[in-house]
Design a protein around this motif. Structure first.
Motif, short mmCIF file in Angstrom:
data_model
loop_
_atom_site.label_atom_id
_atom_site.label_comp_id
_atom_site.label_asym_id
_atom_site.label_seq_id
_atom_site.Cartn_x
_atom_site.Cartn_y
_atom_site.Cartn_z
N ILE A 15 28.28 -131.13 -64.19
CA ILE A 15 28.57 -130.29 -65.09
C ILE A 15 29.86 -130.23 -65.59
N PHE A 16 30.21 -130.52 -66.52
CA PHE A 16 31.93 -130.44 -66.98
C PHE A 16 31.87 -129.10 -68.15
N GLU A 17 33.10 -128.60 -68.00
CA GLU A 17 33.37 -127.51 -68.97
C GLU A 17 34.66 -128.00 -70.00
N TYR A 18 34.76 -127.57 -71.15
CA TYR A 18 35.63 -128.01 -71.79
C TYR A 18 36.30 -127.03 -72.85
N ASP A 19 37.57 -127.14 -72.93
CA ASP A 19 38.20 -126.00 -73.75
C ASP A 19 39.16 -126.87 -74.67
N GLY A 20 38.91 -127.00 -75.91
CA GLY A 20 40.06 -128.08 -76.73
C GLY A 20 39.68 -129.52 -76.12
N ASP A 21 40.90 -130.18 -75.79
CA ASP A 21 40.54 -131.36 -75.52
C ASP A 21 40.68 -131.59 -73.98
N ASP A 22 40.75 -130.49 -73.13
CA ASP A 22 40.60 -130.43 -71.89
C ASP A 22 39.26 -130.40 -71.31
N VAL A 23 38.99 -131.40 -70.39
CA VAL A 23 37.44 -131.44 -70.00
C VAL A 23 37.67 -131.35 -68.38
N ARG A 24 36.95 -130.32 -67.75
CA ARG A 24 37.27 -130.27 -66.27
C ARG A 24 35.75 -130.31 -65.50
N LEU A 25 35.50 -131.11 -64.49
CA LEU A 25 34.28 -130.89 -63.76
C LEU A 25 34.22 -129.68 -62.96
N ILE A 26 33.26 -129.09 -63.27
CA ILE A 26 32.96 -127.65 -62.39
C ILE A 26 31.63 -127.81 -61.45
N LEU A 27 31.01 -128.75 -61.40
CA LEU A 27 29.72 -129.35 -60.24
C LEU A 27 29.68 -130.55 -60.40
N GLN A 28 29.16 -130.95 -59.07
CA GLN A 28 28.90 -132.41 -58.71
C GLN A 28 27.82 -132.14 -57.60
N GLN A 29 26.65 -132.37 -58.01
CA GLN A 29 25.31 -131.98 -57.32
C GLN A 29 24.27 -133.21 -57.32
N PRO A 30 24.08 -133.61 -56.01
CA PRO A 30 23.19 -134.67 -55.56
C PRO A 30 22.16 -134.17 -55.96
N ILE A 147 38.52 -140.44 -70.24
CA ILE A 147 39.00 -139.03 -70.24
C ILE A 147 39.43 -138.29 -68.84
N THR A 148 38.59 -138.63 -67.92
CA THR A 148 38.84 -138.09 -66.67
C THR A 148 37.93 -139.10 -65.53
N SER A 149 38.38 -138.95 -64.19
CA SER A 149 37.66 -139.57 -63.45
C SER A 149 37.88 -139.07 -62.00
N PHE A 150 36.82 -139.23 -61.28
CA PHE A 150 36.89 -138.61 -59.77
C PHE A 150 35.90 -139.32 -58.91
N ALA A 151 36.05 -138.90 -57.75
CA ALA A 151 35.54 -139.56 -56.63
C ALA A 151 34.22 -138.84 -56.15
N ILE A 152 33.12 -139.65 -55.99
CA ILE A 152 32.01 -139.15 -55.66
C ILE A 152 32.07 -138.48 -54.19
N GLU A 153 31.59 -137.23 -54.17
CA GLU A 153 31.95 -136.30 -52.85
C GLU A 153 30.74 -137.20 -51.65
N GLY A 154 31.45 -137.37 -50.52
CA GLY A 154 30.69 -138.01 -49.52
C GLY A 154 30.48 -139.49 -49.50
N ARG A 155 31.12 -140.02 -50.42
CA ARG A 155 31.17 -141.39 -50.50
C ARG A 155 32.36 -142.39 -49.99
N GLY A 156 33.29 -141.73 -49.19
CA GLY A 156 34.52 -142.32 -48.89
C GLY A 156 35.53 -142.53 -49.92
N ASP A 157 36.55 -142.94 -49.59
CA ASP A 157 37.72 -143.17 -50.68
C ASP A 157 37.36 -144.54 -51.46
N THR A 158 37.85 -144.46 -52.74
CA THR A 158 38.00 -145.52 -53.62
C THR A 158 39.42 -146.12 -53.31
N LYS A 159 39.52 -147.48 -53.84
CA LYS A 159 40.82 -148.05 -53.89
C LYS A 159 41.80 -147.46 -54.74
#
Lengths: 159, 635
Positions: A15-30, A147-159
Motif C-alpha cells: 500500500i502506497f500513499e502519495y502526496d503530489g509527486d511524493d510516493v511512500r510505501l506504508i504497508l508491506q504485507q505477505p 519511482i521508488t524501490s525497497f527491499a522485501i522484508e525478511g528476504r535478506g539484503d540485495t546487492k
C-alpha cells in the motif's frame, strides 16, 4: 518460484500513499493471493507497475498499478444521461494498493513508470538514440523510470 | 475526523464461497454510519451486491466472487459537506473522513484512501477491490483506488464503473473531458493508451480487439465529422457490434472505443463486449477449469522455461493457461471467444510453435468448420479465422506440424471421413483443402503426422477396415498411396501415436479393439516390425497412448488404464520395456488422454483431466522422481 511448474502461493500486498509527486510505501504485507497472468503478463504496455526484482536487480515480474489518472478526478452526473466529466486535481493526494508475486528469488520491489514511445519522437531529428538515455532503461522501446524501490522484508539484503 | 472518530466493528462475508486466495474479493466499507445505523449500511451492501452480481459478466463469474461487508461505526452520521462547494457546511466526525465538495464540486465525494486500504487489508488480507459507501442521501461519488458513493439513488453504478478502472484497468470511453463543450479535446495526442478498451489505432490487422471484430464490420465503424465537438449521432450499426467508434479516452477524435455504448462511457448501460472479456480474463483464471472429459489437452514448450496448455471447457470454450518459470501459472483464460465442436470426444485445441515467440492454434468450431488463430509475442492474439470451406467431422482433431519455421501442414477428417490436408507457407499463404491420396478414416479416428525431415511427412490413421494405415509425402516424389501397417486391428476411434527417436526410426502406438496397447516400429534399415502388446497394458475405452522420446534410446508412454488410473511405462534400449506403474495415485476421466512434454531431457510435465473433470498436472525429474498431482489453475 522453483524450476518446476508447481503452485507456490506467495505474494506481497503493498500500500502506497502519495502526496503530489511524493510516493511512500506504508504497508508491506505477505498474503496468500493468486496473481493471475492477467496481471503478471510478460507483454510491455504503458502504465505504472510494481516490478519484482532478484538479488541482482534483474526484473522477475511486473504487475500493473491501477490508479486511474491521479491528476484528475471523475465526477458523476446526478441525472441519468448527463455526461460523466473529469476535473483537474491541483495536488493529488491519496493511496493505492497492488499485490505482486513473490517468488523465492525475489529480493526487492520497484515502483516504475513505463512510457510508450512518443509517436512525435519516432524518427525525428531530435529523437533520443536507443538505449538507457541516462535516467531510465528501455524495455522493448518503452522508457522505464524508477519511482521508488525497497527491499522485501525478511528476504535478506540485495546487492 | 480521524480513526479516533469510530471503530471497526467486524467483517461479514455476504456473498460467495470461493477460496479467498483464489477469488475476486470485494470489500465494502461504510463511513458516517453510527453504531445504531449499521442496519442501513447492511442494506446498502446488499443492494450493491445484488446490482454487482446482476451485472454481466459478473453474474456469470459469481462462483469466483466473494463480497465482504466491513462494519465500521463513526462518531457522527454522514459526511462533511463544505459550504464553499455549495453544501450545507456540515462537518462531521467519521472514521474515513469522507467529504463532499472535492475540488470545489459538491458531488465529488472523497475519503482517506490510505485508511480505507489499510482497514481492508487488515480485515480481508486477500481483498481485490474496495468500495466505500457513505451514509448520505446527497448524490456523490468518485473514482481512484477507492471507489466511493453515497446512498443516493443509482449511485451503485458509480461503484461498478469505478471497479472497471481499479480492478480491470479499463479506460474511460467517453469522448470529452468536461462534458463536451470544452476546448483542447479535439484530437487525441497519443501515444497509444495502455488500457485494453481504447486505442488510437484504426488499422484492422493490428487493432487491440481485432479478435472480436466481424470481417463484415467496417473499421473505423464510425468517424466524427466535426472534431471540434462530440459526435452526437446515433450508432450506424446494430447494438452490440464490435468495431472502432471514434470518440473515446476524453477526445472527440483520434481515439476509438470498441462498441457504441459501454458502462465505461455511460452509467446505466452494460459493459461492452471487450470490457466483458477483460473482466472474464481477470476473474475467470481464478477458478479451476472444468474440462470436456475426453477432449485431448495440448501442451507446447516454446522454450524450456515456459509451457502453454490448451484445453476445452465443459461448455466448449477454447481455453489456455501458461506457466513461466519466473511467474508460475497464469490461470485459465478463454481464447478469443472460441467454442469448439462437441461431437465425438470433442474437438481439441491443437497448437504448434514455429518459433519461440509464435503459436498457431487450430480447432473445429460448432459449425464444424476448421478455425485457426495465432499468437505472437509482439502482437498478441489474432481472431479465430476459418480455414477454407471444409466441413469437418463433428468433434474432429486438427493435427498440425511445422516442417520448418515458415511452413505449416494441417490434417483432419471431413464429415464423410475423407482425410484432408491444407498447408500454409509464408510466401504463398494458405492453400486449398485436398484429400490425401484418396484416404478415408474410420469414424472417430484421427490423422497423425510426423516430419522426420523438413522434406518428408509420414501420416497414420485407422481406416474404415479398422486397420492401421500410413502414407508419406516427400518433396521429390509427392504423396504416396496409403498402405496397411501390418494386420493389427484397432479401435475405430483410436489414435495412432507416432514418435521418431531419430530420423530413420518410427515407433507407433495404438489401442486394439479390446483396449490392448499395441506397438510396432519402422527402421530405414529393417523396415516394419511386428505389432506387440506393450508390457501387458490395456487402456480405458477411448484413451489414446501418449509417447515422449527424451533421448534417442529412451521412450516414456502414458495412458489411462481400465481402472481409470493414470499409468506410465518406459523403454530403454539396454533394458527394454518396464512394467506399467500408476503416477502418484492419479485417477483420470474414463477415456481421457494424458498429455506430456519434456522441456528438458531429465524432466517430464504431465497433464490430465481428473475424475472430477478438473485439469491436473504433475512432473517428473531425474533427481526427485514423480511429484504429486496439483490442480492446474493459477499459481
Amino acid at each position: 518460484m522453483t524450476d518446476n511448474p508447481q503452485p507456490t502461493p506467495s505474494a506481497i500486498r503493498l500500500i502506497f500513499e502519495y502526496d503530489g509527486d511524493d510516493v511512500r510505501l506504508i504497508l508491506q504485507q505477505p498474503v496468500d493471493v493468486a496473481v493471475t497472468g492477467f496481471d503478471a503478463h510478460p507483454e510491455v504496455r504503458a502504465g505504472r507497475y510494481a516490478e519484482v526484482r532478484d538479488a541482482d536487480d534483474t526484473p522477475l515480474t511486473r504487475v500493473p498499478v491501477r490508479t486511474s489518472d491521479l491528476h484528475s478526478a471523475e465526477v458523476f452526473p446526478e441525472t441519468p444521461g448527463e455526461p460523466i466529466t473529469r476535473v483537474q486535481v491541483e495536488r493529488p493526494t491519496g493511496a493505492f494498493t497492488v499485490v505482486v508475486p513473490a517468488p523465492a528469488a525475489a529480493r526487492s520491489i520497484a515502483l516504475i513508470d513505463v512510457a510508450a514511445p512518443d509517436p512525435e519522437d519516432t524518427g525525428s531529428r531530435d529523437a533520443a538514440p536507443p538505449g538507457d538515455g541516462g535516467d531510465g532503461r528501455q524495455l522493448d522501446g518503452f522508457r522505464v523510470t524508477d519511482i521508488t524501490s525497497f527491499a522485501i522484508e525478511g528476504r535478506g539484503d540485495t546487492k | 475526523m480521524t480513526t479516533a472518530d469510530g471503530t471497526v466493528i467486524g467483517t461479514t462475508q455476504i456473498r460467495g464461497s470461493a477460496p479467498r486466495n483464489r477469488a475476486f474479493n470485494v470489500v465494502l466499507l461504510g463511513d458516517g454510519f453510527r453504531a445504531a445505523e449499521q442496519a442501513s449500511f447492511d442494506t446498502a451492501c446488499t443492494a450493491l451486491a445484488n446490482a454487482f452480481l446482476g451485472t454481466p459478466p459478473f453474474n456469470e463469474l459469481a462462483p469466483a466472487i466473494n463480497i465482504f461487508r466491513v462494519n465500521v461505526s463513526s462518531t457522527d452520521s454522514g459526511a462533511d459537506d463544505p459550504a464553499a462547494a455549495g453544501g450545507t457546511g456540515a462537518t462531521v466526525r467519521t472514521y474515513f473522513d469522507s467529504t463532499f465538495g472535492g475540488n470545489g464540486i459538491r458531488r465529488l465525494l472523497l475519503c482517506n484512501a490510505a485508511t480505507a486500504l489499510t482497514v481492508a487489508a487488515a480485515q480481508v488480507p486477500e481483498f481485490t477491490t474496495v468500495l466505500l459507501i457513505v451514509n448520505s442521501t446527497i448524490y456523490g461519488g468518485s473514482g481512484g483506488s477507492i471507489g466511493t458513493y453515497s446512498l443516493a439513488a443509482s449511485a451503485t453504478e458509480i461503484g461498478i464503473h469505478e471497479m472497471g478502472h481499479t480492478a480491470f484497468g479499463l479506460a474511460d470511453e467517453y469522448p470529452y473531458y468536461a462534458g463536451g463543450d470544452e476546448t483542447g479535446q479535439d484530437h487525441h495526442p497519443g501515444p497509444e493508451p495502455g488500457a485494453p478498451n481504447v486505442t488510437i489505432n484504426r488499422n484492422r490487422a493490428s487493432l487491440k480487439w481485432r479478435w472480436a471484430v466481424n470481417a463484415a464490420t467496417a473499421i473505423p465503424t464510425m468517424t466524427n465529422p466535426d472534431c471540434s465537438t462530440v459526435d452526437s449521432r446515433p450508432s450506424p450499426v446494430a447494438d452490440g457490434t464490435v468495431g472502432a467508434f471514434e470518440g473515446a479516452h476524453y477526445y472527440h477524435c483520434g481515439a476509438f472505443r470498441p462498441e457504441f455504448a459501454c458502462k465505461m462511457r455511460d452509467l446505466g448501460v452494460p459493459f461492452c463486449r471487450i470490457c466483458r472479456q477483460v473482466i472474464w480474463n481477470r476473474i475467470g483464471p481464478l477458478a479451476a477449469l472444468t474440462a470436456r472429459a475426453k477432449t485431448p489437452l495440448t501442451v507446447i514448450d516454446r522454450y524450456p522455461e515456459h509451457l502453454d496448455v490448451f484445453a476445452v471447457a465443459s461448455d466448449g470454450r477454447t481455453m489456455s493457461n501458461w506457466w513461466d518459470q519466473s511467474s508460475g501459472w497464469a490461470g485459465w483464460f478463454q481464447l478469443m471467444g472460441g467454442i469448439a465442436s462437441p461431437g465425438g470426444a470433442g474437438s481439441p485445441v491443437t497448437a504448434v510453435a514455429r518459433y519461440s515467440g509464435h503459436l498457431d492454434l487450430f480447432t473445429v468450431g460448432t459449425d464444424n468448420r476448421v478455425y485457426s488463430a495465432w499468437w505472437s509475442s509482439s502482437g498478441g492474439w489474432s481472431n479465430w479465422f476459418q480455414l477454407g470451406t471444409l466441413v469437418a467431422r463433428a468433434g474432429a482433431t486438427v493435427n498440425v506440424l511445422a516442417r520448418y519455421a515458415d511452413h505449416l501442414d494441417v490434417f483432419t477428417t471431413a464429415a464423410d471421413g475423407r482425410i484432408m490436408s491444407i498447408w500454409w507457407d509464408v510466401r504463398t499463404g494458405w492453400s486449398g483443402w485436398f484429400q490425401v491420396s484418396g484416404g478415408v478414416a474410420a469414424a472417430g479416428a484421427t490423422v497423425t503426422a510426423i516430419a522426420r525431415y523438413p522434406f518428408h511427412l509420414d501420416l497414420f490413421t485407422i481406416g474404415t477396415d479398422n486397420r492401421v494405415w500410413s502414407c508419406w509425402w516427400d518433396d521429390r516424389s509427392g504423396w504416396s498411396r496409403w498402405f496397411q501397417v501390418g494386420a493389427q486391428l484397432a479401435r475405430p476411434d483410436a489414435t495412432v501415436t507416432v514418435v521418431a527417436r531419430h530420423p530413420d526410426h518410427l515407433d507407433l502406438f495404438t489401442t486394439a479393439p479390446d483396449g490392448k496397447i499395441m506397438s510396432t516400429w519402422w527402421s530405414a534399415r529393417t523396415g516394419w516390425g511386428s505389432w506387440f502388446q506393450v508390457s501387458g497394458g490395456v487402456a480405458s475405452a477411448g484413451s489414446p497412448v501418449t509417447a515422449v522420446a527424451r533421448y534417442s534410446n529412451h521412450l516414456d508412454l502414458f495412458t489411462v488404464g481400465t481402472d481409470n488410473r493414470i499409468y506410465s511405462t518406459w523403454w530403454h534400449d539396454t533394458t527394454g520395456w518396464a512394467g506399467w506403474f500408476n503416477i502418484s495415485g492419479g485417477v483420470a476421466k474414463p477415456g481421457s488422454q494424458v498429455a506430456a512434454v519434456s522441456r528438458v531431457t531429465e524432466h517430464l510435465d504431465v497433464f490430465v483431466i481428473g475424475s472430477d473433470s478438473v485439469v491436473y498436472s504433475t512432473w517428473w525429474n531425474a533427481s526427485t522422481g514423480w511429484a504429486g498431482w496439483f490442480q492446474l489453475g493459477i499459481t
